[in-house]
Design an enzyme around this catalytic site. Sequence first.
Site, PDB file in Angstrom:
ATOM      1  N   ALA A  62       0.851  -1.183   0.000  1.00 28.57           N
ATOM      2  CA  ALA A  62       0.000   0.000   0.000  1.00 28.57           C
ATOM      3  C   ALA A  62       0.891   1.238   0.000  1.00 28.57           C
ATOM      4  O   ALA A  62       2.045   1.177   0.412  1.00 28.57           O
ATOM      5  CB  ALA A  62      -0.866  -0.020   1.259  1.00 28.57           C
ATOM      6  N   GLY A 101       0.629  -5.149   0.724  1.00 26.17           N
ATOM      7  CA  GLY A 101      -0.452  -5.181  -0.253  1.00 26.17           C
ATOM      8  C   GLY A 101      -0.002  -5.789  -1.578  1.00 26.17           C
ATOM      9  O   GLY A 101      -0.832  -6.336  -2.320  1.00 26.17           O
ATOM     10  N   GLU A 124       3.896  -5.525   7.276  1.00 30.43           N
ATOM     11  CA  GLU A 124       3.029  -4.548   7.956  1.00 30.43           C
ATOM     12  C   GLU A 124       3.337  -4.436   9.438  1.00 30.43           C
ATOM     13  O   GLU A 124       3.220  -3.376  10.045  1.00 30.43           O
ATOM     14  CB  GLU A 124       1.549  -4.924   7.758  1.00 30.43           C
ATOM     15  CG  GLU A 124       1.016  -4.683   6.344  1.00 30.43           C
ATOM     16  CD  GLU A 124       1.249  -5.857   5.397  1.00 30.43           C
ATOM     17  OE1 GLU A 124       2.066  -6.745   5.717  1.00 30.43           O
ATOM     18  OE2 GLU A 124       0.616  -5.889   4.336  1.00 30.43           O
TER      19      GLU A 124
END
Length: 691
Positions: A62, A101, A124
Site C-alpha cells: 500500500a 499489499g 506490515e
Amino acid sequence: MPTVTLARHGEVAVATLDNPPVNALSATLRGDLAAAVVQAMADPAVTALVIAARGKAFIAGADISEFGKPPVAPLLPEVLESVENAGKPVVAAIEGVALGGGLEVALACHGRVASPAAKLGLPEIKLGLIPGAGGTQRLPRLIGAAAAFPMMLSGEPIPAQKALALGLIDRLVESDAVGAAVALARELAARGAPAKTGGRTDRLTAADREAFEALAKEALAKSGEMPNVPALVEAVRGAFTLTLAEGLARERALFVALVADERSKALRYAFFAEREAAKVPGIDDSVKPRPIARAAVIGAGTMGGGIAMCFANAGIPVTLIETSQQQIDKGHARVRDTYGFSVKRGSMSEEARERRMALITPAVGLAAAAEADIVIEAAFEEMGVKREIFGALDRIAKPGAILASNTSYLDLAEIAAATSRPADVLGMHFFSPANVMKLLEIVRPAGVAADVVATAIALGRRLGKVPVVVGNGFGFVGNRMLEARTRAAERLLVAGALPHEVDAALTGFGFKMGPFAMSDLAGNDIGWRSRKARGKSAAVADALCERGWFGQKTGRGYYRYPGGARTGERDPEVEALIAEVSASKGVSRRSFTAEEILARLLDPMVNEGARILEEGVATRAGDIDTVWLNGYNWPAWRGGPMHWAESVGLDVIVRRLERQARESGDASLEPAPLLRRLAAEGKGFFAVRAI
Ligand code: 3H9
C-alpha cells in the site's frame, strides 16, 4: 500517464503496473488496476489475465503516505475481491519484491510465478499494522497458518526459493517470469473456472491450528507494547473459525483501528524520516560516488573488528590493520569468534563464516592500507593518535582514497588538517556492536568534497547501514544528546532519585536498558576518562570510578554483580555514597515519580536536539530521530526524541525545562532559543530545515 497498461500475448491479457519508484498501490494505481481487470474480463477474446510490473519492485505494498488520510475508492480489499472473483484466471508475475499489499495482490490471483530475485513478505507488523487486504486470510489458506503466521509476525520477506517450497508460488523461473505467467494462465484457463485461494480450507488442519496456537502463545507473551501482535493473532485465528468474508471483515476492522494508533503513526513517520535522511543538501544524483573495491580498517579492537565484519558481510575485501602481530592475532581471532556465535546459533553456516573470514586480511603496519579505496581508522580516541595516523596515511594511501575516522567525538577538521588532502577526509561513525547496529553517522567537515560524502552514503547503504549525514560538532548528533541525558541522570541522583528508579523509568518508557545499567555494561571508566580529558566532573560517577567500580567488568558499578551476574542488584553502599554527595552539595533529597524522572531525562535531550538543529549539525528533526532509532535503541514505536517532544507539546517541554533550570541553577537547562521560538509560534520541529 496511466499507471497500468494492458497488452495481449495471444488470448492472454497482460496488465503491467508502472508506478515508480516501487509500484506502491496509490489510489490511482488501484483505480487503474481495477479498470484493467474489468476490461480484461469483459473482452471475450481474453481467456486469462497476467498482472506484471515494471521496475525494481513487483509491488512494495500500500502507499504508506496515504494512511491516515481519508480513504479514496477503490480500496485495495475491493480490488482484490474483483481479482479473486474475476471468473477468468489471473496470474501474478513477480519480479523484485512483493511486499504487504503487493503480496496480497499476488495472493488474490489464481496462480503465482516468480523469478529467483523475487522476495515475498508481509512487513506490515514493522509499521505497527497487520496485513489489511486479505493477507491474514489468504496466506494461511494457501500455505497453512503455522507457516504464514511467522512470516507476518517477523515481517521479514522470504526468497522465491523458499516461497516455492512453501507452496506460496507455483513456479520459479530463471528468466521471463511474464512469459511463464502467461503459460500458467493459459493452462489454468484450459482447466475451466479458476480455483480461489480464499476458498481453500485443506491447509487449515487441526495439526496446523495446534501449531499456530503454540506460536501465537509465544508471540503474545513477547508482544510488549505493540497492539498489532494480538490483532494479528486474532485475525489469523479467524481463518480457522470464520468464513472468508467474515475473516476479511474482521481483518479490515483490526487494520483500520491500528492505522489510527499513535504507535503505528510513529513507526510510519520513522519509515519516511529514514528515507528522507538519505537526501542530503548539496549531494544530488549528479554527484557520483567513487568506486570502492577494497577497504582497510585501522585498529582491530572490538570496534575495528566489527567494522571489518561489515565489509566482509557485504562481500568487500578488507585489510584489518594493527600495530603488532600479537594485537592483530587477537583482533582477528575475536572476529572469528564473533562469527562463531552466529554459527552456533544456526544463523550462519560454517561455510559462510569461512567465506567472510577469507575477505578479511590481517596485517601489521599502516603500509598495508596502500591499496585501499577507503581507509577507516578505529584507533584510540585521542586527537594526537588520530593525527599521527592520518599524517602517515597521507603518505601511504593511494590518490583518491577516502580517509575516514570512526571517532565518536573529535573534530574531523583537525584530523583532516594532519593530511595534505583534507577534501578526502570525513567521519564514519559506527555504533557498537558495529556489525549489528544500523546507524552510520557520516560526519561532514567543512572542507570535504561532495563526492566523498556521496561515496560514504552509498557505501553505508551497501553495508546495510542507515546513513545520516551530520555536521562536525563535538559528539555530532547522537553522543551529544546522549551526554545531555547522562548529565541529566547524574543530576537526578544528586537530587534524590536512585539508580534503579532512573533505570526503571527509562525501561518503562520502552528502552531496553536504563542509563546506569548501560553505563555499567559499557564501563564507567570510559566517561570518566573523557570527563577528565575535558576538565569536567560528575560527583557520583567520579566517586564510583575513584573506588574502581567501573561496572560489570569489575563486579561493581552503580549496581553489584555478584559472581559475574549480568543483571545488577541494588548496592546499599552506592546508595549511601549518593546520599553523601547530595549532602555535601547541600541538597535535601526528595523522591521522584517515574513521570518526573522521564521528563528530567528526556527534556534536556530534546533541548540539545533543538540546539543541534539550530546550529545545522543535523539537517532536519527527522535526521535526529533516525539517529536515535537506529543507534541508541530509542523505542521505535515512540518515533524518536523530536517526534516524542511534539507529541508531548513543545510548550510543555519549554515550561518543564524553565522550571528545572530555575530549581537547579543550571543554565544549560534553559530552553534553546529555537525551542522557545517554535513553542511560542505554535510550530513544531518539523517546520525547520537547517540547510
Ligand atoms: C501495506 O501494504 C498494507 C496492506 O496490507 C493493506 C492495505 C489496505 N509506500 O526504501 P527505498 C518509497 S503496508 C509509499 O529508499 P529501496 C520510499 O519512501 C506497506 N512509498 O528503496 C522512497 O521514496 P523517496 C507494506 C514507498 O530500494 C522510495 O520508495 N510495505 C513505499 O532501498 C524508495 O524506497 C512495506 O512496508 C510504500 N509502501 O527499498 C514496504 N515503499 O525516494 C516498504 C517505498 O521519495 N518499503 N516507498 O524517498 C520497503 O521496504 C522498501 O522501500 C523497498 C525498496 C524494499 C520496497
